[in-house]
Scaffold this motif. Structure first.
Motif: not given
Length: 121
Positions: A19-22, A34-35, A47-48, A94-95
C-alpha cells in the motif's frame, strides 16, 4: 506551495500486496486530480491510477483488477492498494497532483519524491 509526502513501498514477493499513501499539504485551493505514476530506468513515467476532484477514477490497463486508488478529501490523502503484485510492477512510484493554489488562476503539477516498489522472489 504544495507538498506531497509519500509513504509505503518496499520489497514484496510476487502475488503479494503493498500500500502506498500520499499526503498533500499546503496552499491547496482546487484539486483537479491526484494519483500515481511509475517509472523504470530508461522509460517515461506512466499512469498507474488517478482520481479527479469530482471522484472520477482512471486506471492503467495493467492496474485494473489488481490496484485500488482511494482519496480521503478530509485529509487530502490518496492511497494506492496494490494486490497480486507482479515483477513487472517494479518501479519508482511517484505521487502527483494537479492543483490550483488559493489566489492563483492557473493549475500546476506537483510531484512527490518517489518511493521504490520492488516485486521479486
Amino acid at each position: 506551495q504544495v507538498h506531497l509526502v509519500e509513504s509505503g513501498g518496499g520489497l514484496e514477493q510476487p502475488g503479494g500486496s503493498l500500500s502506498l499513501s500520499c499526503a498533500a499539504s499546503g496552499n491547496i485551493g482546487t484539486l483537479a486530480f491526484i494519483g500515481w505514476r511509475r517509472q523504470v530506468p530508461g522509460k517515461e513515467r506512466e499512469l498507474v491510477a488517478e482520481v479527479s476532484g469530482r471522484g472520477n477514477i482512471e486506471y492503467a490497463e495493467t492496474a485494473k483488477g489488481r490496484f485500488t486508488i482511494s482519496f480521503d478529501s478530509a485529509k487530502n490523502t490518496v492511497t494506492l492498494q496494490m494486490n497480486n503484485l507482479r515483477p513487472e510492477d517494479t518501479a519508482v512510484y511517484y505521487c502527483y497532483a494537479d492543483v490550483r493554489e488559493w489566489g492563483q488562476v492557473q493549475f500546476a503539477d506537483y510531484w512527490g519524491q518517489g518511493t521504490q516498489v520492488t516485486v521479486s522472489s
